[in-house]
Write a protein that holds these residues in place. Sequence first.
Motif, PDB file in Angstrom:
ATOM      1  N   ALA A  74      -5.829   2.685  -0.954  1.00 23.46           N
ATOM      2  CA  ALA A  74      -5.611   1.247  -1.096  1.00 23.46           C
ATOM      3  C   ALA A  74      -5.135   0.600   0.198  1.00 23.46           C
ATOM      4  N   ALA A  75      -4.606   1.385   1.123  1.00 29.88           N
ATOM      5  CA  ALA A  75      -3.997   0.833   2.337  1.00 29.88           C
ATOM      6  C   ALA A  75      -5.057   0.359   3.322  1.00 29.88           C
ATOM      7  N   SER A  76      -4.796  -0.787   3.950  1.00 29.37           N
ATOM      8  CA  SER A  76      -5.637  -1.249   5.047  1.00 29.37           C
ATOM      9  C   SER A  76      -5.103  -0.760   6.385  1.00 29.37           C
ATOM     10  N   ALA A  77      -3.817  -0.450   6.451  1.00 25.29           N
ATOM     11  CA  ALA A  77      -3.189   0.068   7.668  1.00 25.29           C
ATOM     12  C   ALA A  77      -2.029   0.971   7.266  1.00 25.29           C
ATOM     13  N   VAL A  78      -1.738   1.937   8.127  1.00 27.03           N
ATOM     14  CA  VAL A  78      -0.662   2.899   7.880  1.00 27.03           C
ATOM     15  C   VAL A  78       0.308   2.886   9.058  1.00 27.03           C
ATOM     16  N   LEU A  79       1.584   2.881   8.746  1.00 26.53           N
ATOM     17  CA  LEU A  79       2.643   3.130   9.726  1.00 26.53           C
ATOM     18  C   LEU A  79       3.126   4.555   9.498  1.00 26.53           C
ATOM     19  N   LEU A  80       2.937   5.421  10.492  1.00 25.60           N
ATOM     20  CA  LEU A  80       3.404   6.802  10.406  1.00 25.60           C
ATOM     21  C   LEU A  80       4.792   6.861  11.023  1.00 25.60           C
ATOM     22  N   ASP A  81       5.749   7.339  10.262  1.00 26.23           N
ATOM     23  CA  ASP A  81       7.147   7.321  10.680  1.00 26.23           C
ATOM     24  C   ASP A  81       7.728   8.715  10.538  1.00 26.23           C
ATOM     25  N   VAL A  82       8.461   9.168  11.561  1.00 25.49           N
ATOM     26  CA  VAL A  82       9.056  10.503  11.554  1.00 25.49           C
ATOM     27  C   VAL A  82      10.517  10.399  11.957  1.00 25.49           C
ATOM     28  N   ASP A  83      11.384  10.974  11.153  1.00 29.92           N
ATOM     29  CA  ASP A  83      12.795  11.134  11.517  1.00 29.92           C
ATOM     30  C   ASP A  83      12.971  12.568  11.991  1.00 29.92           C
TER      31      ASP A  83
END
Length: 259
Positions: free
Chosen positions: A168-177
Amino acid sequence: MNSKNDDALRHLRLAGVVRLGLGGGRGPTDAYVFDPHRLALPAWACALGDAGPPALLVTLDRHLDIVVPERPADMPDRSAGLRALDEHARWRLDVRNYDHILAAMEANLVGDALIIARTRPRGSFAGDTYVDTRGRSHRIVTATTVDRAAEAYLHPGPTDAVCDVLEAASAVLLDVDLDCFTSLSDADPTTVLPWPKAVIREFLLPPDSEPFWDAVLGKAVALTLAREPHHCGGLLASGELFRDVAEVLFRELLRVEPP
């Protein structure tokens, strides 16, 4: 002033945030590196701009950072601009860095979230749908490890929504801690144990995870990386852990040279 120069100046206003170009690999072309995780929020705003639909957040962490902000209705909308979002993140979000995800939903930066994390802080939101103060619904999908997220993507069960939110996503933010790659000592719960590189690789790149990562990276517009040294054994230990994680995350997953 052209838009590229304007974007560069916007980024220079983000004190404590280092922006990296990731050209030539796969996935996002920009990365943002900082220490306190709440600074992910203005970095996401910088990556997404003022308009367009909110992104799917795919985040890897030791903790489920989904505590409701103290006053969620006070969170500025993304239309308020980068400065307002940056100031709110620095001065109004919790210094324990566990309420920035729901704050980003309030700001309309993040739509749904796929959270790969193992520990639930006290007070974390427990539902699978968060309705923000403006009435928008956000799906929250959780998995404890990458291999479980990848399995749910490839072979979804009746309650698995990993594939649904990614499609469903048009864009993804990949986040890593960075503290995703640490564990607490059984002998002393106040002692943080950084993982060796082999364990980091096993966690990030388990067998049969390539289709999952292809789906994530194919839509990823930015990578944000929180170093959180106080959760990673201190400055020296977190520096060594960052070096090992960068080798696997950048070189092996994103296929670019580490910073």
